[in-house]
Write an enzyme that holds these catalytic residues in place. Sequence first.
Site, PDB file in Angstrom:
ATOM      1  N   GLU A 113       0.839  -1.209   0.000  1.00  0.00           N
ATOM      2  CA  GLU A 113       0.000   0.000   0.000  1.00  0.00           C
ATOM      3  C   GLU A 113       0.866   1.249   0.000  1.00  0.00           C
ATOM      4  OE1 GLU A 113      -2.271  -0.173   3.588  1.00  0.00           O
ATOM      5  OE2 GLU A 113      -2.858  -2.251   3.209  1.00  0.00           O
ATOM      6  N   ASP A 117       1.622  10.327   3.845  1.00  0.00           N
ATOM      7  CA  ASP A 117       2.423  11.167   4.729  1.00  0.00           C
ATOM      8  C   ASP A 117       1.534  12.228   5.377  1.00  0.00           C
ATOM      9  OD1 ASP A 117       4.544  12.182   6.045  1.00  0.00           O
ATOM     10  OD2 ASP A 117       5.490  13.118   4.307  1.00  0.00           O
ATOM     11  N   TYR A 225      -6.858   0.394   7.573  1.00  0.00           N
ATOM     12  CA  TYR A 225      -6.767  -0.662   8.568  1.00  0.00           C
ATOM     13  C   TYR A 225      -8.057  -0.706   9.371  1.00  0.00           C
ATOM     14  CZ  TYR A 225      -4.289  -3.534  12.029  1.00  0.00           C
ATOM     15  OH  TYR A 225      -3.877  -4.541  12.838  1.00  0.00           O
ATOM     16  N   LYS A 313      10.730   3.172   3.361  1.00  0.00           N
ATOM     17  CA  LYS A 313      10.728   4.628   3.187  1.00  0.00           C
ATOM     18  C   LYS A 313      11.509   5.007   1.926  1.00  0.00           C
ATOM     19  CE  LYS A 313       9.911   7.336   6.424  1.00  0.00           C
ATOM     20  NZ  LYS A 313       9.737   7.595   7.798  1.00  0.00           N
ATOM     21  N   CYS A 407      28.203  42.941  10.422  1.00  0.00           N
ATOM     22  CA  CYS A 407      26.795  42.808  10.037  1.00  0.00           C
ATOM     23  C   CYS A 407      26.644  43.284   8.591  1.00  0.00           C
ATOM     24  CB  CYS A 407      25.912  43.640  10.964  1.00  0.00           C
ATOM     25  SG  CYS A 407      24.199  43.693  10.413  1.00  0.00           S
ATOM     26  N   CYS A 410      24.217  46.704   8.885  1.00  0.00           N
ATOM     27  CA  CYS A 410      24.594  47.942   9.580  1.00  0.00           C
ATOM     28  C   CYS A 410      26.102  48.055   9.787  1.00  0.00           C
ATOM     29  CB  CYS A 410      23.841  48.062  10.907  1.00  0.00           C
ATOM     30  SG  CYS A 410      24.429  46.914  12.153  1.00  0.00           S
ATOM     31  N   CYS A 425      24.675  40.159  15.494  1.00  0.00           N
ATOM     32  CA  CYS A 425      24.943  41.584  15.366  1.00  0.00           C
ATOM     33  C   CYS A 425      24.459  42.205  16.673  1.00  0.00           C
ATOM     34  CB  CYS A 425      24.177  42.166  14.186  1.00  0.00           C
ATOM     35  SG  CYS A 425      24.124  43.966  14.246  1.00  0.00           S
ATOM     36  N   CYS A 431      19.908  48.299  14.240  1.00  0.00           N
ATOM     37  CA  CYS A 431      20.190  47.520  13.028  1.00  0.00           C
ATOM     38  C   CYS A 431      18.836  47.292  12.334  1.00  0.00           C
ATOM     39  CB  CYS A 431      20.862  46.210  13.400  1.00  0.00           C
ATOM     40  SG  CYS A 431      21.103  45.116  12.008  1.00  0.00           S
TER      41      CYS A 431
HETATM   42  S1  IVH Z   1      -0.845   0.566   8.963  1.00  0.00           S
HETATM   43  C1  IVH Z   1      -0.549  -1.453  13.090  1.00  0.00           C
HETATM   44  N1  IVH Z   1      -0.893   1.571   6.543  1.00  0.00           N
HETATM   45  O1  IVH Z   1       2.526   5.257   9.031  1.00  0.00           O
HETATM   46  C2  IVH Z   1      -0.206  -0.783  11.835  1.00  0.00           C
HETATM   47  N2  IVH Z   1       0.017   2.911   8.278  1.00  0.00           N
HETATM   48  O2  IVH Z   1       5.023   4.680  10.503  1.00  0.00           O
HETATM   49  C3  IVH Z   1      -1.013   0.420  11.583  1.00  0.00           C
HETATM   50  N3  IVH Z   1       0.703   5.149   7.544  1.00  0.00           N
HETATM   51  O3  IVH Z   1       1.268   5.410  12.276  1.00  0.00           O
HETATM   52  C4  IVH Z   1      -0.514   1.286  10.511  1.00  0.00           C
HETATM   53  N4  IVH Z   1       0.120   4.916   5.442  1.00  0.00           N
HETATM   54  O4  IVH Z   1       0.181   6.904  10.470  1.00  0.00           O
HETATM   55  C5  IVH Z   1      -0.540   1.766   7.836  1.00  0.00           C
HETATM   56  N5  IVH Z   1      -1.066   2.325   4.356  1.00  0.00           N
HETATM   57  C6  IVH Z   1      -0.717   2.527   5.631  1.00  0.00           C
HETATM   58  C7  IVH Z   1      -0.162   3.751   6.067  1.00  0.00           C
HETATM   59  C8  IVH Z   1       0.206   3.893   7.409  1.00  0.00           C
HETATM   60  C9  IVH Z   1       0.625   5.726   6.347  1.00  0.00           C
HETATM   61  C10 IVH Z   1       1.263   5.782   8.756  1.00  0.00           C
HETATM   62  C11 IVH Z   1       0.470   5.605  10.018  1.00  0.00           C
HETATM   63  C12 IVH Z   1       1.407   4.932  10.974  1.00  0.00           C
HETATM   64  C13 IVH Z   1       2.726   5.262  10.403  1.00  0.00           C
HETATM   65  C14 IVH Z   1       3.760   4.245  10.814  1.00  0.00           C
END
Ligand code: IVH
Length: 685
Positions: A113, A117, A225, A313, A407, A410, A425, A431
Amino acid sequence: MTKEEARQRIAALSDELEQHNYNYYILAKPTISDYEFDMKLEELARLEKEFPEFLSPTSPTQRVGGGITKEFQSVKHRYPMLSLANSYSREEIADFISRIKKTIEEDVEFCCELKFDGLSISLQYENGTLVRAVTRGDGTQGDDVTTNVKTIHSVPLKLHGDYPEFFEMRGEIVMPFESFNRLNEARAEAGDDLFANPRNAAAGTLKLQDSKEVARRRLDNYCYYMMMDGLEDRYQTHYQSLQAARKWGFNISNFMALCKTIDEIFEFIDYWDEARHQLPFAIDGIVLKVNSYAQQQALGFTAKSPKWAIAYKFKAEEVETELQSVDFQVGRHGTITPVANLAPVQLAGTTVKRATLNNEDFIRQFDLHYGDTVTVVKGGEIIPKIIGVNFDKRQAGAQPVTFTKVCPVCGTELVKNKDEAAWYCPNAQSCPPQVKGRIEHFISRKAMNIESLGEGKVEFLYDAGLIKDVADLYSLTFSKLYGLSNDKVSFKEKTAKNIIDALEKSKSVPFERVLFALGIRNVGEVVAKTIVAEYHDIDSIIRASVEELSAINTVGEVIALSVKAFFENPVNLDIVQRLRAAGLQFAKAETPKSDKEQVLAGKSFVVSGVFAHYSRDGIKETIKAYGGKNVGSISGKTDYVLAGDKMGPEKRKKAESLGIPIITEEEFDAMIGMKREKEETGLLF
Ligand code: IVH
């Protein structure tokens, strides 16, 4: 219209509007025009006003906001909100898979998935109705932000289909780039601080007290979830549960894949590492979850995260470009910040021309030379960062970047405090960027809120010699302002009037904000509030010693020293005197307390443990607000021990041995006459 007719029409309009909302915000396939939608919404609002008995908390009219949350209640999560283990390489993903294979013999399927962010949210539903939305907080308890979350169109207020009676959806609240850019543009115009990224902006927005403003900022939500007791009896896999949730009305991303091999997983990862730049919101990686609930259960959890999931990441995007020159900027406290001018280059969707160089040590650490080829990334900050230099590309004879000794504005010789990396400064009083910076801070929204003035106009008035410090603002008059102009700003009749009105209004801004507005180094909004809570007027603050100030909880010596230094300076004292003469608030307003509010007068409390409806600080504040006193440890003089969950056994023993009553949160609520709605008395389920 009869009552019954109104009831029916309200129900029909609500259903219809919620369906259109779903078509528009989740399916992205509207079937009526915006105008028609607005007309129906208006009709509904009109009827609800006329027949308030039929106004439902899940009515589509609630999405425009209006509710104000004074203080967010802290609530305990029924299921803790865990985080995910992070990984950054193919090797780490391979390790994750082989760890799983040690426990699970059969084939394992992974649900891949997007990793949104934003900030995670727990959405709780009861009989198909959203009853509560809670932030992650510390994972054990978070803030109830239901009123604000209701304004997010992609969060269903009412579900349809065969949803379970009680369950929780977890998801992410994000601010789409479009909303983010619009918000920051407006903030730049108003002279407010910009949000560094959409995540910070979403977090800031969700904690606003005014839900109308939340509605305006247009957040979005994706769910990923589901949680409930007996979930695995209903569905075999995570993927199935999300498909079901989509049918009930949740916004579930279409960008998911079920993968069996690491190659398939990396095909998904590599695809989104590129394609993410086309998404309307930010993602910072990919989440892999074991799809089968039976396998998830077999794998279990560590203390912090599930063993059946991992986040991959993405690397922050980086790019090489040329360092052309270095500017030295002067902040309102006189700090000199070196800023690199770069050959313009595209990075993560925007053109980058400048990067911060922090301080002299940073320049030394990279041994920067003019003309160097540097690597730039976008971190969490607005202005990008230099993370490296390509020494192979350095031209022969390139000149090293040296830190200015005077600076740049000034010309005053710079100074440096020992143990600090920054140069200052010292010409604080004259200033120009320091003086202008202090005036800009003074008029900013969170300080005196004289928004109609703004940066450009401050510059003009300062350059014209009309204001030399913040106190001069109060000698401005309509006739002095009206008609002034140059090629950038002009003081038309309305502008001049607005400024004078705002200055007048600022005279009732409470003392704590005036203290913040003075711009004392290290005294932000929260510190100002803390100081005013202890010292109720300016004279007591001026008189307070460094020891006394440092003794205030969370203040500390560094802050105390800068407060002292500020008020030891006669120029600052003169400004305070003139502001006082202008009529600004220099003492805390006394709020007369009714008898009811003082029900805890003379009683001392020791607070221990975790509470369902209060944070630790929140419950202490409440004790104070009702006239009670907080004490740190139990003694014969303590009147009550207020015990939450997980109260320490030692404390309990001591209270019992001294015969001090131990009361629960509910008993405390009863003492102060706090009645909670049914759904607030405990947790759902
Ligand atoms: S599952 C028990 N799925 O990432 C697991 N989290 O670093 C529950 N997040 O706190 C999280 N996209 O805020 C899950 N597709 C996704 C997500 C996701 C973003 C965030 C979430 C979590 C954080 C963990």
